[in-house]
Scaffold this motif. Structure first.
Motif, mmCIF file in Angstrom:
data_model
loop_
_atom_site.group_PDB
_atom_site.id
_atom_site.type_symbol
_atom_site.label_atom_id
_atom_site.label_comp_id
_atom_site.label_asym_id
_atom_site.label_seq_id
_atom_site.Cartn_x
_atom_site.Cartn_y
_atom_site.Cartn_z
ATOM 1 N N THR A 161 0.844 -1.191 0.000
ATOM 2 C CA THR A 161 0.000 0.000 0.000
ATOM 3 C C THR A 161 0.881 1.243 0.000
ATOM 4 O OG1 THR A 161 -1.642 -1.197 1.322
ATOM 5 C CG2 THR A 161 -1.847 1.192 1.227
ATOM 6 N N PHE A 162 0.513 2.222 -0.835
ATOM 7 C CA PHE A 162 1.232 3.484 -0.910
ATOM 8 C C PHE A 162 0.227 4.625 -0.841
ATOM 9 C CE2 PHE A 162 3.512 0.336 -3.459
ATOM 10 C CZ PHE A 162 4.702 0.271 -2.742
ATOM 11 N N PRO A 163 0.545 5.701 -0.094
ATOM 12 C CA PRO A 163 -0.398 6.803 0.015
ATOM 13 C C PRO A 163 -0.384 7.730 -1.198
ATOM 14 C CG PRO A 163 1.564 7.316 1.271
ATOM 15 C CD PRO A 163 1.742 5.916 0.741
ATOM 16 N N ILE A 164 -1.563 8.227 -1.511
ATOM 17 C CA ILE A 164 -1.750 9.302 -2.483
ATOM 18 C C ILE A 164 -2.668 10.330 -1.813
ATOM 19 C CG2 ILE A 164 -1.404 7.881 -4.548
ATOM 20 C CD1 ILE A 164 -4.521 7.830 -4.821
ATOM 21 N N HIS A 165 -3.025 11.365 -2.518
ATOM 22 C CA HIS A 165 -3.950 12.383 -2.030
ATOM 23 C C HIS A 165 -3.456 12.951 -0.701
ATOM 24 C CE1 HIS A 165 -7.787 14.487 -1.573
ATOM 25 N NE2 HIS A 165 -7.962 14.218 -2.862
#
Length: 198
Positions: A161-165
């Motif tokens: 999982t990688f963060p965006i926004h």
């Protein structure tokens, strides 16, 4: 597939010489679009689409069929199957933007599952009916709270999982969100800085 994160919700996907860019908004770096073969847009908000930049790019742009994007010609898509975009298999999922307050904003929002492995949900926490290997999780928004991001990751159960926004959070806030997601999800969570690839 090579994944490069750019500022906010913009992600560049590269495979076998082909380049697909998702959500190049007004805050993302112009370099994200260098050599792009096509662009996917999850919804019509400026933090996800830079209309002027895309209008002059000269590559196919795909967005929800019900999106209101004046000044840009685009291919309208719906969450009803799979399409091929620049050599990538793309499955649009979901349908509406998450609610902020009082039913607003309410616009079309499609998440995209690319090559059956990478999921970019845009401004939605729609859980698709298929497993995904890599989840791009919204880290912050006026339409969500951290607990919802954690529950979203847990509901999908990706390998990584990688963060965006995340462009509206200062470094202290981002450290907090990253800390919570790292501690509470067992899904290979790792924060990528703008321009960082894997």
């Amino acid at each position: 597939m090579r994944i490069t994160k750019y500022t906010h919700a913009c992600v560049r996907l590269e495979r076998e010489g082909r380049v697909l860019v998702v959500d190049p908004g007004v805050w993302s770096e112009p370099a994200a679009l260098t050599g792009a073969d096509a662009v996917l847009v999850t919804h019509e908000h400026a933090d996800h689409i830079d209309v002027l930049r895309l209008a002059g790019l000269g590559v196919p742009v795909y967005a929800p069929a019900d999106a209101h994007i004046p000044g840009l010609e685009f291919n309208g898509v719906r969450a009803d199957g799979e399409l091929t975009v620049a050599g990538f298999r793309v499955r649009p999922v979901g349908g509406r933007h998450a609610v902020v307050h009082g039913g607003l904003p309410d616009c079309a929002n499609l998440g995209y599952i690319v090559d059956g492995t990478v999921y970019h949900p845009g401004d939605s926490l729609h859980v698709p009916d298929q497993p995904v290997d890599t989840l791009l999780v919204p880290a912050q928004g006026s339409w969500m709270k951290t607990a919802e991001a954690i529950d979203f990751v847990r509901a999908i159960g990706p390998r990584r999982t990688f963060p965006i926004h995340d462009a509206q959070i200062n470094s202290r806030g981002l450290d907090s969100v990253n800390g919570w997601l790292t501690e509470t999800t067992a899904h290979g969570y790792r924060c990528l800085s703008p321009g960082e690839s894997l």
